[in-house]
Design a protein around this motif. Structure first.
Motif, PDB file in Angstrom:
ATOM      1  N   ALA A   1       4.351  13.068  97.353  1.00  0.00           N
ATOM      2  CA  ALA A   1       3.929  12.911  98.750  1.00  0.00           C
ATOM      3  C   ALA A   1       2.415  12.774  98.841  1.00  0.00           C
ATOM      4  O   ALA A   1       1.890  11.964  99.615  1.00  0.00           O
ATOM      5  N   PHE A   2       1.711  13.567  98.039  1.00  0.00           N
ATOM      6  CA  PHE A   2       0.256  13.476  98.010  1.00  0.00           C
ATOM      7  C   PHE A   2      -0.171  12.109  97.495  1.00  0.00           C
ATOM      8  O   PHE A   2      -1.039  11.451  98.083  1.00  0.00           O
ATOM      9  N   ASP A   3       0.424  11.663  96.390  1.00  0.00           N
ATOM     10  CA  ASP A   3       0.088  10.349  95.830  1.00  0.00           C
ATOM     11  C   ASP A   3       0.288   9.240  96.851  1.00  0.00           C
ATOM     12  O   ASP A   3      -0.547   8.338  96.978  1.00  0.00           O
ATOM     13  N   ASN A   4       1.419   9.273  97.551  1.00  0.00           N
ATOM     14  CA  ASN A   4       1.737   8.198  98.495  1.00  0.00           C
ATOM     15  C   ASN A   4       0.685   8.068  99.585  1.00  0.00           C
ATOM     16  O   ASN A   4       0.398   6.965 100.060  1.00  0.00           O
ATOM     17  N   GLN A   5       0.113   9.181  99.990  1.00  0.00           N
ATOM     18  CA  GLN A   5      -0.903   9.138 101.036  1.00  0.00           C
ATOM     19  C   GLN A   5      -2.298   8.904 100.476  1.00  0.00           C
ATOM     20  O   GLN A   5      -3.123   8.235 101.110  1.00  0.00           O
ATOM     21  N   TYR A   6      -2.560   9.470  99.300  1.00  0.00           N
ATOM     22  CA  TYR A   6      -3.933   9.485  98.792  1.00  0.00           C
ATOM     23  C   TYR A   6      -4.291   8.273  97.949  1.00  0.00           C
ATOM     24  O   TYR A   6      -5.371   7.684  98.105  1.00  0.00           O
ATOM     25  N   LEU A   7      -3.402   7.875  97.036  1.00  0.00           N
ATOM     26  CA  LEU A   7      -3.762   6.837  96.069  1.00  0.00           C
ATOM     27  C   LEU A   7      -4.129   5.501  96.700  1.00  0.00           C
ATOM     28  O   LEU A   7      -5.136   4.889  96.299  1.00  0.00           O
ATOM     29  N   PRO A   8      -3.354   4.976  97.641  1.00  0.00           N
ATOM     30  CA  PRO A   8      -3.758   3.673  98.196  1.00  0.00           C
ATOM     31  C   PRO A   8      -5.117   3.723  98.887  1.00  0.00           C
ATOM     32  O   PRO A   8      -5.871   2.743  98.839  1.00  0.00           O
ATOM     33  N   ARG A   9      -5.448   4.832  99.484  1.00  0.00           N
ATOM     34  CA  ARG A   9      -6.767   4.973 100.118  1.00  0.00           C
ATOM     35  C   ARG A   9      -7.858   5.103  99.060  1.00  0.00           C
ATOM     36  O   ARG A   9      -8.968   4.573  99.232  1.00  0.00           O
ATOM     37  N   LEU A  10      -7.527   5.828  97.961  1.00  0.00           N
ATOM     38  CA  LEU A  10      -8.487   5.958  96.868  1.00  0.00           C
ATOM     39  C   LEU A  10      -8.768   4.606  96.223  1.00  0.00           C
ATOM     40  O   LEU A  10      -9.926   4.267  95.911  1.00  0.00           O
ATOM     41  N   HIS A  11      -7.727   3.794  96.027  1.00  0.00           N
ATOM     42  CA  HIS A  11      -7.913   2.467  95.434  1.00  0.00           C
ATOM     43  C   HIS A  11      -8.821   1.604  96.294  1.00  0.00           C
ATOM     44  O   HIS A  11      -9.652   0.833  95.763  1.00  0.00           O
ATOM     45  N   ARG A  12      -8.687   1.726  97.580  1.00  0.00           N
ATOM     46  CA  ARG A  12      -9.515   0.919  98.485  1.00  0.00           C
ATOM     47  C   ARG A  12     -10.964   1.384  98.514  1.00  0.00           C
ATOM     48  O   ARG A  12     -11.830   0.667  99.012  1.00  0.00           O
ATOM     49  N   LYS A  13     -11.196   2.578  97.986  1.00  0.00           N
ATOM     50  CA  LYS A  13     -12.565   3.071  97.845  1.00  0.00           C
ATOM     51  C   LYS A  13     -13.176   2.688  96.491  1.00  0.00           C
ATOM     52  O   LYS A  13     -14.325   3.023  96.204  1.00  0.00           O
ATOM     53  N   GLY A  14     -12.381   2.010  95.655  1.00  0.00           N
ATOM     54  CA  GLY A  14     -12.904   1.565  94.368  1.00  0.00           C
ATOM     55  C   GLY A  14     -12.617   2.502  93.205  1.00  0.00           C
ATOM     56  O   GLY A  14     -13.225   2.371  92.141  1.00  0.00           O
ATOM     57  N   TYR A  15     -11.674   3.443  93.411  1.00  0.00           N
ATOM     58  CA  TYR A  15     -11.363   4.403  92.362  1.00  0.00           C
ATOM     59  C   TYR A  15      -9.876   4.374  92.031  1.00  0.00           C
ATOM     60  O   TYR A  15      -9.047   3.979  92.850  1.00  0.00           O
ATOM     61  N   VAL A  16      -9.555   4.820  90.819  1.00  0.00           N
ATOM     62  CA  VAL A  16      -8.176   5.113  90.442  1.00  0.00           C
ATOM     63  C   VAL A  16      -8.095   6.606  90.173  1.00  0.00           C
ATOM     64  O   VAL A  16      -9.110   7.303  90.095  1.00  0.00           O
ATOM     65  N   ALA A  17      -6.877   7.099  90.015  1.00  0.00           N
ATOM     66  CA  ALA A  17      -6.678   8.526  89.751  1.00  0.00           C
ATOM     67  C   ALA A  17      -7.198   8.893  88.370  1.00  0.00           C
ATOM     68  O   ALA A  17      -7.442   8.027  87.524  1.00  0.00           O
ATOM     69  N   PRO A  18      -7.358  10.188  88.102  1.00  0.00           N
ATOM     70  CA  PRO A  18      -7.720  10.605  86.745  1.00  0.00           C
ATOM     71  C   PRO A  18      -6.554  10.420  85.785  1.00  0.00           C
ATOM     72  O   PRO A  18      -5.408  10.248  86.209  1.00  0.00           O
ATOM     73  N   VAL A  19      -6.849  10.452  84.496  1.00  0.00           N
ATOM     74  CA  VAL A  19      -5.776  10.605  83.516  1.00  0.00           C
ATOM     75  C   VAL A  19      -5.032  11.879  83.879  1.00  0.00           C
ATOM     76  O   VAL A  19      -5.630  12.877  84.275  1.00  0.00           O
ATOM     77  N   TYR A  20      -3.732  11.864  83.740  1.00  0.00           N
ATOM     78  CA  TYR A  20      -2.886  12.918  84.282  1.00  0.00           C
ATOM     79  C   TYR A  20      -3.378  14.319  83.890  1.00  0.00           C
ATOM     80  O   TYR A  20      -3.524  14.644  82.710  1.00  0.00           O
ATOM     81  N   ALA A  21      -3.648  15.144  84.922  1.00  0.00           N
ATOM     82  CA  ALA A  21      -4.025  16.555  84.742  1.00  0.00           C
ATOM     83  C   ALA A  21      -5.169  16.735  83.761  1.00  0.00           C
ATOM     84  O   ALA A  21      -5.168  17.639  82.923  1.00  0.00           O
ATOM     85  N   SER A  22      -6.198  15.883  83.871  1.00  0.00           N
ATOM     86  CA  SER A  22      -7.312  15.925  82.918  1.00  0.00           C
ATOM     87  C   SER A  22      -8.546  16.597  83.501  1.00  0.00           C
ATOM     88  O   SER A  22      -9.590  16.615  82.857  1.00  0.00           O
ATOM     89  N   GLY A  23      -8.451  17.157  84.707  1.00  0.00           N
ATOM     90  CA  GLY A  23      -9.624  17.750  85.336  1.00  0.00           C
ATOM     91  C   GLY A  23     -10.061  19.039  84.665  1.00  0.00           C
ATOM     92  O   GLY A  23      -9.396  19.569  83.771  1.00  0.00           O
ATOM     93  N   ASP A  24     -11.211  19.566  85.100  1.00  0.00           N
ATOM     94  CA  ASP A  24     -11.759  20.795  84.524  1.00  0.00           C
ATOM     95  C   ASP A  24     -10.752  21.932  84.636  1.00  0.00           C
ATOM     96  O   ASP A  24     -10.187  22.179  85.713  1.00  0.00           O
TER      97      ASP A  24
END
Length: 792
Positions: free
Chosen positions: A376-399
């Motif tokens: 549900a988060f991806d469906n809302q967040y990812l298309p907006r993130l892509h339009r900002k010029g970004y893609v998601a991180p590698v899966y669960a790679s954050g600090d």
């Protein structure tokens, strides 16, 4: 004539099912849509799958993929959240996609968003949620987002089988316009009951009934893991095609590597009542159909009321069904149909289908998606993130080495109080995200680009967020406004769906199995919550002189003092909330120049309140309390949180005594004689029916090797007794074991023969629940009942 101008060139509907397959010219996406005049299939052809890889790996990938066809690697103007540029890797078939992802995994080449199904991405990138508009033109078929309110047709399904589920006796069907049982036998048909000669005829008749009724939705209780699984296995064994799909395709029932069962039917959705209730945050002591029906509908099943495991009274449910089928098949059919009705009525009472439709409209999740907060988060967040010029991180790679504790729970001040208020921050974590701009995109911009320091907001765990470049706060703002409208319109399912979605955002950012996991994000939420609760407590105590006796995640419990006038407590609570809301607005403006979306509400007034100590300690407990809640209409409610009376692993005796004793003490009534009478009744055997323990086997019986807890010992004894009687003792994981503690240890309820160990129940059941409150009255259970203890 241009086809896009024709009236039939556009049609609307609600997405029921989605499927992807390799076609002649790329990947085909097939969608079944519910429309007012039925269901229709729409196929979008010639599509590609996409995943992202880092620029630095592009040359190595080209070399690896030389033997393969049907792919292209494109340099894109996109980067990940660590400012690393990426390429897009496009595949013309699902087969190629699988081959390439397997190969890159083998060579340890990181991929981004490779786990998103192409059919789901197609909808997500177009902001298509539940409703859809189909546009047909000379260029082909396209789908666009649309608001559409479906009228879905449900069918409740339940089957009855042998104990080994190796033969189906009957199939019940219930829905709008249908109330029918198909059963093997040679009786006289009735309008609601049809007899079939054998199992092959039964399954064929079932397919015919479904085809004629043409449901959009199947519902049931464990309907995938049992009913459809058994029907599927029996159809294979009998070589009958269960052609339940709207395209005349066969039903598919598969089990995942984690053991979860899934059912796929083209154009039809299968919803399990248990999973749906849990997803809508309903909580029950037991999710058996009997228990939930009694709680929601105040009625239950027609057979097997006492126990779901065979150790209640007499025959177990499976044996009872076999006997009823042999002696009175019509009675079994009535039972079968009533189970269908119960599930139907539970869905209606809890508004579950309405909830799922609203959830789909908000998030794009499929109706039958279990859980799905990350999706549900991806469906809302990812298309907006892509339009900002970004893609998601590698899966669960954050600090992940910074430490991000969960919700704050204050040390409590144990005691028996009068006039306690609860003040609650409305949707605290979403409010923190919105106020302090906790957002993966804002973190990337704040830490990875040259921002004006005045445009930055400090978080925790080295998190720094851009004020101007945000996505998530805007999503929350839209959801918040939608929830306010839903509340105003008294649309409870929509309000609940929005609440669940907003509250899941922290979990998505804080779970190391989610795409956007990063402790700079999760820590900036939870640690900010700790600060907010601590500072709220300090401000209350400094400005008003009241004592905050407890706090938990988003709430503070304020003791006004035992002598505070009870009629003025609610007004004082509202006054505190107003003061603190004004103070937080001023505080955030002064410290951060931020607008404040924190909102503290006066929630509850307890005229009596117990905060117990930990057992064998003087320290206060956490998440355990009780009290008399006084409502605004002057009605009262006794509330128990985390105490024995709300825990199914305690006996009915302990739970009842706790409720009744606390009520007496809370209302200043005599209680000593009550306690003594309970002990006397226990000793005389009058309370034996309340001494049954009931606990679930979490794993197969044979796996309990090192430790043999009481319910496992009782289960072994039950198996031994059944074997001596020549009966098949089938005890499996998930069953509840009912047992008594006797002088010879735990014994299964059905076969208990030794005298009950009453001293055990005095020491382990009555004493703990009584002493929890008596300690604050300067008394204890043993001294009150000492003369009677000597009788044992």
């Amino acid at each position: 004539m241009n086809p896009v101008c024709e009236p039939e060139a556009q049609q609307q509907g609600f997405i029921l099912t989605r499927q992807q397959s390799d076609g002649a010219d790329g990947i085909d996406f097939t969608f079944w849509l519910q429309q007012n005049n039925g269901a229709v299939s729409v196929t979008v052809t010639g599509q590609e799958a996409i995943l992202f890889v880092f620029d630095r790996d592009a040359e190595a990938i080209k070399q690896l993929l030389q033997p393969y066809a049907g792919w292209r690697l494109i340099d894109l103007d996109l980067k990940d959240l660590e400012q690393q540029s990426v390429h897009g890797l496009y595949c013309r078939s699902l087969q190629t996609l699988r081959q390439i992802t397997d190969l890159l995994n083998k060579h340890h080449i990181p991929m981004i968003e490779e786990d998103i199904r192409p059919v789901d991405r197609y909808l997500m990138e177009r902001f298509i949620q539940g409703g859809v508009k189909v546009v047909r033109s000379h260029q082909g078929v396209q789908l666009k987002p649309s608001e559409y309110e479906p009228r879905l047709k449900m069918l409740s399904l339940d089957i009855e089988t042998t104990m080994q589920a190796d033969r189906v006796f009957s199939i019940g069907l219930y829905g709008g316009g249908i109330s029918r049982v198909l059963i093997i036998g040679d009786g006289q048909d009735e309008p609601w009951l049809r007899y079939l000669p054998d199992e092959r005829a039964l399954l064929s008749a079932f397919v015919s009934e479904v085809t004629a009724f043409d449901p959009d939705i199947f519902i049931g209780w464990n309907v995938v893991g049992f009913d459809f699984r058994v029907l599927y296995e029996r159809s294979k064994r009998l070589e009958i095609s269960l052609k339940l799909g709207r395209d005349n395709s066969t039903v598919q029932v598969i089990q995942s590597a984690q053991g979860k069962w899934f059912c796929r039917i083209a154009g039809r959705v299968v919803l399990d009542g248990i999973d749906t209730l849990k997803g809508a945050t309903f909580q029950f002591e037991s999710f058996s159909l009997e228990y939930v029906a009694n709680q929601l509908l105040e009625r239950g099943k027609l057979l097997g009321h006492q126990s779901d495991n065979g150790f209640g009274n007499g025959l177990n449910k499976g044996e009872e069904i076999q006997q009823v089928y042999r002696d009175n098949p019509r009675q079994l059919a009535e039972y079968n149909l009533e189970d269908c009705r119960l599930v139907w009525d539970i869905f209606a009472k809890a508004q579950l289908l309405h909830y799922l439709v609203e959830r789909s409209n908000l998030t794009g999740l499929a109706l039958d998606k279990v859980g799905g907060s990350a999706a549900a988060f991806d469906n809302q967040y990812l298309p907006r993130l892509h339009r900002k010029g970004y893609v998601a991180p590698v899966y669960a790679s954050g600090d992940s080495d910074l430490g991000a504790p969960g919700g704050f729970v204050m040390d409590s001040r144990p005691g028996l109080y009068k006039q306690v208020l609860v003040l609650d921050f409305k949707s605290l974590y979403p409010s923190i995200i919105r106020t302090f701009i906790v957002d993966p995109f804002a973190l990337a911009e704040g830490t990875g680009t040259d921002c004006d320091p005045d445009d930055l907001v400090p978080g925790f765990n080295r998190g720094i967020f851009s004020r101007k470049s945000t996505i998530l706060p805007g999503i929350i703002e839209r959801l918040w406004q939608a929830r306010d409208r839903a509340k105003a319109e008294q649309n409870k399912p929509l309000s609940q769906a929005i609440k669940i979605i907003m509250n899941s955002f922290y979990g998505v950012l804080g779970s190391n199995v989610c795409r956007f996991f990063d402790q700079r994000l999760s820590g900036s939420i939870t640690l900010r919550g700790h600060e907010i609760l601590n500072r709220t407590r300090d401000k209350i105590e400094q400005e008003f002189g009241y004592t905050v006796i407890y706090g938990d995640t988003d709430s503070v419990f304020v003791w006004l003092g035992d002598d505070f006038p009870e009629p003025q407590a609610a007004a004082e609570g509202a006054k505190l909330a107003r003061f603190l809301n004004r103070w937080w607005v001023e505080e955030l403006q002064q410290r951060f120049s931020l607008p404040c979306y924190l909102e503290l509400e006066y929630e509850t007034h307890y005229r009596r309140f117990l905060m117990p100590t930990m057992r064998h300690s003087e320290k206060g407990t956490k998440k355990r309390y009780a009290g008399i809640r006084l409502h605004s209409d002057a009605t009262e409610e006794t509330v128990f949180k985390g105490l024995e009376t709300v825990r199914s692993d305690w006996t009915l005796l302990a739970r009842r005594v706790q409720r009744e004793l606390y009520q007496l003490i809370f209302t200043d009534q005599p209680y000593v004689e009550y306690i003594k009478q309970v002990v006397a009744d226990l000793k005389s055997g009058k309370l034996d029916h309340e001494l049954v323990y009931r606990k679930r086997l979490r794993r197969p019986l044979e796996q309990y090797i090192k430790q043999q807890p009481p319910h496992v010992q009782a289960a072994h004894k039950a198996c031994d007794t059944l074997q001596k009687q020549g009966k098949l003792g089938r005890i499996s994981a998930g069953m509840h074991i009912e047992y008594l503690i006797t002088v010879n240890g735990p014994e299964p309820l059905q076969f208990a023969s030794s005298p009950i160990n009453y001293q055990h129940y005095l020491d382990r059941q009555l004493a703990p629940v009584v002493d929890t409150i008596l300690v604050f009255l300067g008394q204890d259970f043993e001294s009150l009942c000492a003369p009677q203890f000597k009788l044992f």
